[in-house]
Design a protein around this motif. Sequence first.
Motif, PDB file in Angstrom:
ATOM      1  N   ILE A  33       0.841  -1.207   0.000  1.00  0.00           N
ATOM      2  CA  ILE A  33       0.000   0.000   0.000  1.00  0.00           C
ATOM      3  C   ILE A  33       0.874   1.255   0.000  1.00  0.00           C
ATOM      4  CG2 ILE A  33      -1.623   1.325   1.415  1.00  0.00           C
ATOM      5  CD1 ILE A  33      -2.827  -1.409   2.262  1.00  0.00           C
ATOM      6  N   VAL A  34       1.944   1.254   0.783  1.00  0.00           N
ATOM      7  CA  VAL A  34       2.849   2.402   0.836  1.00  0.00           C
ATOM      8  C   VAL A  34       3.501   2.632  -0.525  1.00  0.00           C
ATOM      9  CG1 VAL A  34       5.038   3.192   1.835  1.00  0.00           C
ATOM     10  CG2 VAL A  34       3.260   2.276   3.300  1.00  0.00           C
ATOM     11  N   ASP A  35       3.667   1.564  -1.287  1.00  0.00           N
ATOM     12  CA  ASP A  35       4.271   1.680  -2.613  1.00  0.00           C
ATOM     13  C   ASP A  35       3.446   2.590  -3.526  1.00  0.00           C
ATOM     14  OD1 ASP A  35       6.239   1.096  -4.516  1.00  0.00           O
ATOM     15  OD2 ASP A  35       4.989  -0.471  -5.402  1.00  0.00           O
ATOM     16  N   PHE A  36       2.137   2.668  -3.293  1.00  0.00           N
ATOM     17  CA  PHE A  36       1.276   3.542  -4.102  1.00  0.00           C
ATOM     18  C   PHE A  36       1.338   4.994  -3.646  1.00  0.00           C
ATOM     19  CE2 PHE A  36      -0.796  -0.614  -4.668  1.00  0.00           C
ATOM     20  CZ  PHE A  36      -0.846  -0.646  -6.060  1.00  0.00           C
ATOM     21  N   VAL A  37       1.784   5.232  -2.413  1.00  0.00           N
ATOM     22  CA  VAL A  37       1.764   6.574  -1.839  1.00  0.00           C
ATOM     23  C   VAL A  37       3.113   7.275  -1.965  1.00  0.00           C
ATOM     24  CG1 VAL A  37       1.355   7.862   0.296  1.00  0.00           C
ATOM     25  CG2 VAL A  37      -0.022   5.847  -0.208  1.00  0.00           C
ATOM     26  N   VAL A  38       4.195   6.552  -1.730  1.00  0.00           N
ATOM     27  CA  VAL A  38       5.530   7.146  -1.705  1.00  0.00           C
ATOM     28  C   VAL A  38       6.029   7.383  -3.127  1.00  0.00           C
ATOM     29  CG1 VAL A  38       7.923   6.737  -1.008  1.00  0.00           C
ATOM     30  CG2 VAL A  38       6.064   6.071   0.495  1.00  0.00           C
ATOM     31  N   HIS A  39       6.584   8.559  -3.339  1.00  0.00           N
ATOM     32  CA  HIS A  39       7.155   8.885  -4.646  1.00  0.00           C
ATOM     33  C   HIS A  39       8.530   8.226  -4.778  1.00  0.00           C
ATOM     34  CE1 HIS A  39       8.393  11.068  -8.182  1.00  0.00           C
ATOM     35  NE2 HIS A  39       9.474  11.467  -7.548  1.00  0.00           N
ATOM     36  N   ARG A  40       8.712   7.492  -5.866  1.00  0.00           N
ATOM     37  CA  ARG A  40       9.994   6.830  -6.118  1.00  0.00           C
ATOM     38  C   ARG A  40      10.682   7.505  -7.290  1.00  0.00           C
ATOM     39  NH1 ARG A  40       8.431   1.672  -8.031  1.00  0.00           N
ATOM     40  NH2 ARG A  40       6.307   2.375  -8.001  1.00  0.00           N
ATOM     41  N   HIS A  41      11.988   7.577  -7.236  1.00  0.00           N
ATOM     42  CA  HIS A  41      12.776   8.089  -8.344  1.00  0.00           C
ATOM     43  C   HIS A  41      13.153   6.886  -9.210  1.00  0.00           C
ATOM     44  CE1 HIS A  41      13.089  12.005  -6.461  1.00  0.00           C
ATOM     45  NE2 HIS A  41      13.290  11.358  -5.320  1.00  0.00           N
ATOM     46  N   ILE A  42      12.443   6.728 -10.303  1.00  0.00           N
ATOM     47  CA  ILE A  42      12.646   5.540 -11.129  1.00  0.00           C
ATOM     48  C   ILE A  42      13.614   5.843 -12.263  1.00  0.00           C
ATOM     49  CG2 ILE A  42      10.380   4.607 -10.562  1.00  0.00           C
ATOM     50  CD1 ILE A  42       9.430   5.544 -13.308  1.00  0.00           C
ATOM     51  N   TYR A  43      14.311   4.793 -12.695  1.00  0.00           N
ATOM     52  CA  TYR A  43      15.248   4.920 -13.801  1.00  0.00           C
ATOM     53  C   TYR A  43      14.741   4.248 -15.059  1.00  0.00           C
ATOM     54  CZ  TYR A  43      18.461   6.468 -10.204  1.00  0.00           C
ATOM     55  OH  TYR A  43      19.055   7.163  -9.185  1.00  0.00           O
ATOM     56  N   HIS A  44      13.880   3.228 -14.884  1.00  0.00           N
ATOM     57  CA  HIS A  44      13.342   2.478 -16.016  1.00  0.00           C
ATOM     58  C   HIS A  44      11.822   2.503 -15.952  1.00  0.00           C
ATOM     59  CE1 HIS A  44      17.378   0.982 -16.689  1.00  0.00           C
ATOM     60  NE2 HIS A  44      17.432   0.637 -15.407  1.00  0.00           N
ATOM     61  N   ASP A  45      11.193   2.407 -17.111  1.00  0.00           N
ATOM     62  CA  ASP A  45       9.734   2.482 -17.168  1.00  0.00           C
ATOM     63  C   ASP A  45       9.056   1.344 -16.422  1.00  0.00           C
ATOM     64  OD1 ASP A  45       9.778   4.808 -18.646  1.00  0.00           O
ATOM     65  OD2 ASP A  45       9.732   3.762 -20.577  1.00  0.00           O
ATOM     66  N   GLU A  47       9.759   0.056 -13.683  1.00  0.00           N
ATOM     67  CA  GLU A  47       9.703   0.307 -12.243  1.00  0.00           C
ATOM     68  C   GLU A  47       8.430   1.045 -11.848  1.00  0.00           C
ATOM     69  OE1 GLU A  47      13.861   1.028 -10.289  1.00  0.00           O
ATOM     70  OE2 GLU A  47      13.763   2.126 -12.186  1.00  0.00           O
ATOM     71  N   ASN A  48       7.722   1.554 -12.812  1.00  0.00           N
ATOM     72  CA  ASN A  48       6.479   2.277 -12.566  1.00  0.00           C
ATOM     73  C   ASN A  48       5.294   1.334 -12.384  1.00  0.00           C
ATOM     74  OD1 ASN A  48       5.357   4.729 -12.073  1.00  0.00           O
ATOM     75  ND2 ASN A  48       4.947   5.219 -14.205  1.00  0.00           N
ATOM     76  N   ILE A  49       5.479   0.043 -12.618  1.00  0.00           N
ATOM     77  CA  ILE A  49       4.415  -0.948 -12.424  1.00  0.00           C
ATOM     78  C   ILE A  49       4.076  -1.002 -10.938  1.00  0.00           C
ATOM     79  CG2 ILE A  49       3.857  -3.413 -12.575  1.00  0.00           C
ATOM     80  CD1 ILE A  49       5.847  -3.562 -14.917  1.00  0.00           C
ATOM     81  N   PHE A  52       5.952  -3.271  -8.126  1.00  0.00           N
ATOM     82  CA  PHE A  52       7.029  -3.841  -8.927  1.00  0.00           C
ATOM     83  C   PHE A  52       8.084  -4.516  -8.059  1.00  0.00           C
ATOM     84  CE2 PHE A  52      11.384  -3.216 -10.504  1.00  0.00           C
ATOM     85  CZ  PHE A  52      11.334  -4.051 -11.608  1.00  0.00           C
ATOM     86  N   TYR A  53       8.501  -3.860  -6.988  1.00  0.00           N
ATOM     87  CA  TYR A  53       9.580  -4.404  -6.170  1.00  0.00           C
ATOM     88  C   TYR A  53       9.136  -5.647  -5.407  1.00  0.00           C
ATOM     89  CZ  TYR A  53      12.150  -0.261  -7.418  1.00  0.00           C
ATOM     90  OH  TYR A  53      12.785   0.719  -8.130  1.00  0.00           O
ATOM     91  N   ALA A  54       7.882  -5.715  -4.995  1.00  0.00           N
ATOM     92  CA  ALA A  54       7.368  -6.919  -4.336  1.00  0.00           C
ATOM     93  C   ALA A  54       7.353  -8.087  -5.315  1.00  0.00           C
ATOM     94  CB  ALA A  54       5.975  -6.661  -3.789  1.00  0.00           C
ATOM     95  N   ILE A  55       6.890  -7.841  -6.524  1.00  0.00           N
ATOM     96  CA  ILE A  55       6.844  -8.890  -7.552  1.00  0.00           C
ATOM     97  C   ILE A  55       8.263  -9.303  -7.932  1.00  0.00           C
ATOM     98  CG2 ILE A  55       6.150  -9.379  -9.928  1.00  0.00           C
ATOM     99  CD1 ILE A  55       3.838  -7.355  -9.452  1.00  0.00           C
ATOM    100  N   TYR A  56       9.140  -8.334  -8.105  1.00  0.00           N
ATOM    101  CA  TYR A  56      10.535  -8.601  -8.464  1.00  0.00           C
ATOM    102  C   TYR A  56      11.231  -9.441  -7.392  1.00  0.00           C
ATOM    103  CZ  TYR A  56      15.391  -7.545  -9.716  1.00  0.00           C
ATOM    104  OH  TYR A  56      16.713  -7.637 -10.051  1.00  0.00           O
ATOM    105  N   GLY A  57      11.015  -9.104  -6.131  1.00  0.00           N
ATOM    106  CA  GLY A  57      11.607  -9.858  -5.035  1.00  0.00           C
ATOM    107  C   GLY A  57      11.081 -11.275  -4.959  1.00  0.00           C
TER     108      GLY A  57
END
Length: 84
Positions: A33-45, A47-49, A52-57
């Motif tokens: 849920i926090v992943d939808f709220v916190v702004h991330r500085h992404i380098y690749h498109d 990462e905007n999914i 993404f990091y939960a699925i990647y892990g």
Amino acid sequence: MAEQENSSAFFDKPENIQKLLRVFYVICALLVIVDFVVHRHIYHDWENIPAFYAIYGFIGCVVLVLIAKEMRKFLMRGEDYYDE
């Protein structure tokens, strides 16, 4: 001394394990849920999914287990390795 031998450890009780698992599930849900709220500085498109990091892990852990299972076939030694 006899009192310590009769007492069971925290992780020996199934209800404690269930409580611990519930806490971990809640923490995981909150992090997604926090992943939808916190702004991330992404380098690749990609990462905007969302999540993404939960699925990647998760995929990374599954791949590691599958690779380890295959490596076991040629790295494992026999049970009587030290008896030879």
